[in-house]
Design a protein around this motif. Structure first.
Motif, short mmCIF file in Angstrom:
data_model
loop_
_atom_site.label_atom_id
_atom_site.label_comp_id
_atom_site.label_asym_id
_atom_site.label_seq_id
_atom_site.Cartn_x
_atom_site.Cartn_y
_atom_site.Cartn_z
N TYR A 115 0.94 -1.18 -0.18
CA TYR A 115 0.07 -0.13 0.16
C TYR A 115 0.79 1.26 -0.01
O TYR A 115 1.97 1.33 0.65
CB TYR A 115 -1.00 0.16 1.18
CG TYR A 115 -2.10 -0.77 1.06
CD1 TYR A 115 -2.06 -1.81 0.45
CD2 TYR A 115 -3.38 -0.19 1.41
CE1 TYR A 115 -3.33 -2.84 0.50
CE2 TYR A 115 -4.68 -0.92 1.48
CZ TYR A 115 -4.58 -2.24 0.82
OH TYR A 115 -5.72 -3.05 0.72
N TYR A 116 0.42 2.25 -0.68
CA TYR A 116 1.02 3.57 -0.74
C TYR A 116 0.62 4.44 -0.04
O TYR A 116 -0.49 4.54 -0.07
CB TYR A 116 0.95 3.91 -2.27
CG TYR A 116 2.28 3.06 -3.25
CD1 TYR A 116 3.62 3.40 -3.39
CD2 TYR A 116 1.59 1.98 -3.83
CE1 TYR A 116 4.31 2.64 -4.14
CE2 TYR A 116 2.49 1.32 -4.71
CZ TYR A 116 3.87 1.48 -4.79
OH TYR A 116 4.34 0.77 -5.50
N PHE A 117 1.43 5.22 0.84
CA PHE A 117 1.14 6.42 1.54
C PHE A 117 1.90 7.56 1.15
O PHE A 117 3.14 7.67 1.08
CB PHE A 117 1.46 6.15 3.03
CG PHE A 117 0.66 5.15 3.78
CD1 PHE A 117 -0.46 5.60 4.47
CD2 PHE A 117 0.76 3.61 3.66
CE1 PHE A 117 -1.29 4.26 5.36
CE2 PHE A 117 0.09 2.72 4.10
CZ PHE A 117 -0.86 3.07 4.75
N LEU A 118 0.98 8.68 0.39
CA LEU A 118 1.88 9.76 -0.11
C LEU A 118 2.32 10.74 1.16
O LEU A 118 1.44 10.94 2.19
CB LEU A 118 0.82 10.47 -0.75
CG LEU A 118 1.04 9.97 -2.43
CD1 LEU A 118 2.25 10.52 -3.08
CD2 LEU A 118 0.47 8.69 -2.45
N THR A 119 3.48 11.02 1.05
CA THR A 119 4.10 11.99 2.28
C THR A 119 4.33 13.38 1.77
O THR A 119 5.10 13.83 2.51
CB THR A 119 5.47 11.08 2.84
OG1 THR A 119 6.16 10.95 1.70
CG2 THR A 119 5.08 9.74 3.38
#
Length: 669
Positions: free
Chosen positions: A529-533
């Protein structure tokens, strides 16, 4: 990360009727889209009208060492966006279906069928032709959210003109800059508009922009077409009209109601849309016809799981990419019925969005985290007093959504039964890139989850190498092209290549030149899963720890007294960079040292001691552009103590907040 463990599986009532109803179905389709792209897109493209079929699916060069960056999709094909949005639906017998339910600023309402929109579009296209607009000519559109805005966009697409929509909140200087850059000969505008209780004099701003164009020794636009949105009594304009001005309603009523289609090659330009760069003047992001059409339609269909009889409501303005892809084009390609909303979320009351959702029995609602956070301040009652039982899917767009806002949106607006599709994408990508699919994806608050079909995200380390292990963080890049990708910066292909295909590290050393560089940082968890930071230029390096400002903001937002947080880096004598947090508090809450300590401990708790802010600056408001984006450049300069050179602040919604921020700077530890 405290929220990684929280998961929300897709509700069975959403999965049951969904286009994609399980994660295994998603994975199978995704695999095909990457391994057999020609077959995959051939099947999807069969759902559109082609005047001439395409022969080659794509021809792409991403590697600067091998020559110019070049992106082409559906080669040899010929189609027309307007025909696919309107004519084919009307010809198939759906002319009486409602296309737009228009909801005006002051409780005004109107509705328009597909047949009525087609009539308006053909008339407006003929007006443009009568003004000398030819295929390939740029047309500037500076309109409020009235029906003439999507109509103007579709009219340009019909005749092959390239529209450049400028958000109705931009100043005369910004408007003039965009007209000059693309050399528009025609501007479509309105007399004015009410934004909440405040009148905005759009024609006056347009006239000032035209004067600025004349100063620049560029022939100013020959034609200014004016929609009388407010009318002569509320916004008198007749005294100032010149031969350049033409009243659009008069021209359209006289125009022929039939206008033939101009068939477009797949790679003919469809529109340009200006977006701010981290440096220099705004760049005209250019999208072309066939690839963008297929991307807009396909992402809309699957991300929002759109079915016949659904009512879609995207709160964006058509002046932004979200309003292009998910108001003017994607929904129309799918023959959707949607709400076109002119007002603001707090006028005449703070329950406005929810009242509109209840009134039209909206099934999919798509808005920005900025709006969600602002509306959370007013508590649950403005939401819960409305019947939102028709809602099935909630969407988030524009920036990473912090977990606290995500959970409020899911629980209070969605009554714990509507999946939240947190969509990551950009003006440059044309449509969704990383997003949940509501019937298939298990959700994690704050995560955009998994890539859309055809998208191959990769994470690059500080040296520009692709990180192989699943759990990691770094620069988000995309390995191969997708149909909706921008093709160039209007008039400046070199800038396109430098901005999007080269990556430099902190020492200004080139570390990558063969992938699409998003400019965003991300974290990928063990499940992929990608979490944009936050933007890469919004990543702070504190004592060797890379910290995304969005992650710190998300932690601060968890505190019940914090309405909104904005975090920037500033030069720190020991750590290299320190963390500087600007905080707006909920009404009735006063700043105190105790609150400062609580906020720091909140970050320590959620991320770790290394991420605790060094400075907490309580402010009454943040410097925001008219689209609601925080202007971090100003916050960085204030944090660094260089307040004597803040650059142009005229594009701020409220420039006076800057002086207030400077007058309350706290002492640094």
């Amino acid at each position: 990360h405290p929220h990684d463990a929280e998961i929300y599986p897709p509700p069975s009532e959403v999965s049951q009727g969904a286009h994609i109803s399980s994660i295994s179905e998603y994975r199978q389709m995704y695999k095909r889209s990457i391994e057999e792209p020609d077959e995959f897109w051939k099947e999807i493209s069969a759902g559109f009208h082609w005047n001439k079929p395409w022969t080659t699916c794509s021809k792409v060069n991403y590697d600067l060492k091998k020559g110019d960056i070049s992106i082409k999709w559906f080669l040899e094909g010929e189609t027309n966006m307007c025909y696919n949005c309107l004519d084919r639906h009307v010809e198939a017998g759906h002319g009486d279906q409602i296309a737009y339910l228009w909801d005006g600023n002051d409780d005004e309402e109107d509705k328009f069928t597909y047949a009525q929109i087609l009539d308006k579009v053909q008339r407006m296209a003929n007006v443009l032709l009568s003004c000398g607009v030819m295929k390939g000519d740029p047309v500037a559109i500076y309109l409020p959210m009235i029906i003439e805005l999507p109509v103007a966009m579709l009219a340009c697409a019909r005749i092959g003109a390239v529209h450049s929509v400028i958000f109705g909140g931009f100043s005369a200087e910004s408007l003039a800059g965009r007209i000059l850059d693309s050399k528009c000969k025609v501007v479509i505008t309105a007399d004015g508009v009410m934004r909440g209780p405040k009148p905005i004099k759009l024609l006056e701003i347009t006239d000032d922009a035209v004067k600025l164009c004349q100063k620049e020794e560029h022939e100013a636009p020959d034609h200014v077409l004016v929609v009388q949105r407010l009318g002569e009594t509320r916004m008198p304009i007749s005294a100032g009209l010149t031969p350049r001005h033409k009243l659009l309603s008069e021209l359209m009523s006289k125009a022929d109601s039939k206008c033939p289609i101009t068939w477009m090659a797949a790679e003919d330009p469809l529109f340009m849309l200006y977006t701010s760069g981290s440096t220099g003047k705004p760049k005209g992001v250019l999208h072309t016809t066939a690839g963008y059409m297929i991307w807009a339609a396909t992402t809309f269909k699957y991300t929002f799981d759109y079915h016949e009889k659904d009512i879609f409501f995207c709160t964006a303005d058509c002046g932004w990419i979200t309003g292009h892809t998910y108001i003017a084009y994607g929904p129309m390609l799918n023959r959707a019925t949607q709400v076109l909303f002119e007002g603001i979320p707090t006028h005449p009351s703070t329950g406005r969005f929810w009242e509109v959702c209840a009134k039209y029995k909206v099934t999919q609602f798509y808005t920005a985290p900025t709006a969600i956070r602002a509306l959370m301040r007013y508590g649950d009652e403005p939401v819960t007093r409305n019947d939102l039982s028709h809602l099935r899917i909630l969407g988030s767009v524009g920036e990473p959504i912090n977990a606290e806002a995500w959970k409020w949106y899911h629980k209070v607006v969605g009554n714990d039964r509507c999946p939240v599709v947190d969509t990551w994408w950009q003006t440059e990508t044309g449509g969704h890139m990383i997003t949940p699919l509501p019937g298939a994806t298990t959700l994690k608050p704050g995560s955009a989850t998994l890539p859309f079909f055809g998208v191959v995200p990769i994470v690059l380390d500080a040296e520009g190498n692709e990180i192989e292990q699943m759990e990691c963080s770094g620069y988000l890049a995309v390995k191969q092209s997708w149909p909706g990708q921008m093709r160039t910066v209007y008039g400046d292909h070199h800038r396109f290549e430098q901005t999007y295909f080269t990556l430099f590290n902190g020492e200004n050393k080139l570390i990558s030149d063969r992938f699409y560089i998003t400019g965003d940082g991300c974290r990928r968890d063990k499940d992929g899963y990608y979490f944009l930071t936050g933007r890469v230029d919004d990543v702070i390096n504190v004592s060797g720890h890379r910290i995304g400002t969005a992650e710190v903001e998300s932690a601060l937002d968890e505190h019940h007294d914090c309405t909104e947080a904005a975090v920037v880096g500033y030069p720190h004598p020991i750590k290299g960079e320190g963390i500087y947090a600007y905080i707006t508090l909920r009404p009735g809450c006063d700043p105190s040292e105790e609150l400062r300590a609580q906020l720091k401990s909140q970050v320590r708790h959620d991320i770790g001691a290394f991420a605790a802010p060094d400075v907490i600056h309580f402010v009454s408001g943040l410097p925001k552009t008219r689209s609601g984006k925080i202007m971090r450049r100003i916050l960085r300069k204030v944090a660094a103590g260089t307040t004597d050179d803040l650059g142009d602040i005229s594009t701020l919604a409220d420039p006076s907040v800057v002086a207030q921020i400077i007058s309350t700077i706290p002492k640094k530890a």
